[in-house]
Design a protein around this motif. Structure first.
Motif, PDB file in Angstrom:
ATOM      1  N   THR A 121      -9.993  -2.365   0.778  1.00  0.00           N
ATOM      2  CA  THR A 121      -9.605  -3.378  -0.208  1.00  0.00           C
ATOM      3  C   THR A 121      -9.394  -2.756  -1.582  1.00  0.00           C
ATOM      4  O   THR A 121      -8.433  -3.082  -2.287  1.00  0.00           O
ATOM      5  CB  THR A 121     -10.670  -4.488  -0.273  1.00  0.00           C
ATOM      6  N   MET A 122     -10.283  -1.837  -1.964  1.00  0.00           N
ATOM      7  CA  MET A 122     -10.170  -1.160  -3.254  1.00  0.00           C
ATOM      8  C   MET A 122      -8.867  -0.362  -3.342  1.00  0.00           C
ATOM      9  O   MET A 122      -8.134  -0.443  -4.326  1.00  0.00           O
ATOM     10  CB  MET A 122     -11.370  -0.238  -3.466  1.00  0.00           C
ATOM     11  N   VAL A 123      -8.571   0.397  -2.300  1.00  0.00           N
ATOM     12  CA  VAL A 123      -7.356   1.206  -2.305  1.00  0.00           C
ATOM     13  C   VAL A 123      -6.115   0.302  -2.271  1.00  0.00           C
ATOM     14  O   VAL A 123      -5.124   0.584  -2.948  1.00  0.00           O
ATOM     15  CB  VAL A 123      -7.371   2.223  -1.147  1.00  0.00           C
ATOM     16  N   ASP A 124      -6.170  -0.791  -1.533  1.00  0.00           N
ATOM     17  CA  ASP A 124      -5.061  -1.760  -1.538  1.00  0.00           C
ATOM     18  C   ASP A 124      -4.822  -2.283  -2.954  1.00  0.00           C
ATOM     19  O   ASP A 124      -3.674  -2.405  -3.392  1.00  0.00           O
ATOM     20  CB  ASP A 124      -5.350  -2.930  -0.598  1.00  0.00           C
ATOM     21  N   GLY A 125      -5.893  -2.592  -3.674  1.00  0.00           N
ATOM     22  CA  GLY A 125      -5.781  -3.077  -5.047  1.00  0.00           C
ATOM     23  C   GLY A 125      -5.170  -2.044  -5.980  1.00  0.00           C
ATOM     24  O   GLY A 125      -4.330  -2.370  -6.816  1.00  0.00           O
TER      25      GLY A 125
END
Length: 135
Positions: A121-125
């Motif tokens: 999720t962090m990398v997607d953001g």
């Protein structure tokens, strides 16, 4: 006054309360197996953050342990020095708190208790933030 000694100290230097908090923190790291957890998550973070290598404006991705840096392309950075700060703002809008590292990269240093899903999720953001600023 002859022979007088001026004594001073800092409230955080060797303070018993700070030392106790540090020792308690080390106990938690040990009892919860967080060093082993970081070792297990290291390849997950590396794999996920490498997805950003082809994102707009990215020149290089570096990882070590559970930390990473997403460095901006030097040519784009030279053309637009405000690029990193705009990506930091966009990342926050996408739910990821980061900062500019040494003026040319995004810092990634998640907590030791992060999950694999949260890393994704962090990398997607971050990817969404890079896309937003580029687009």
């Amino acid at each position: 006054m002859p022979g007088a000694v001026f004594r001073h100290g800092y409230t955080y230097s060797g303070h018993a309360g700070a030392a106790a908090a540090a020792m308690a923190n080390l106990d938690i790291i040990e009892s919860e197996g967080l060093v082993a957890r970081v070792a297990a998550l290291e390849p997950v973070l590396d794999r996920e953050v490498r997805r950003l290598e082809s994102a707009p404006g990215v020149g290089e991705v570096r990882t070590v342990g559970l930390t990473a840096a997403v460095a901006f392309d030097p040519a784009q950075l030279a053309a637009d020095a405000g690029l990193p700060e705009r990506v930091v703002g966009a990342a926050l809008r996408h739910g990821v708190a980061t900062r500019v590292l040494r003026g040319h990269a995004l810092q990634i240093s998640p907590p030791f208790v992060i999950t694999e899903a949260e890393i994704t999720t962090m990398v997607d953001g971050l990817g969404a933030a890079l896309d937003e600023v580029a687009g």
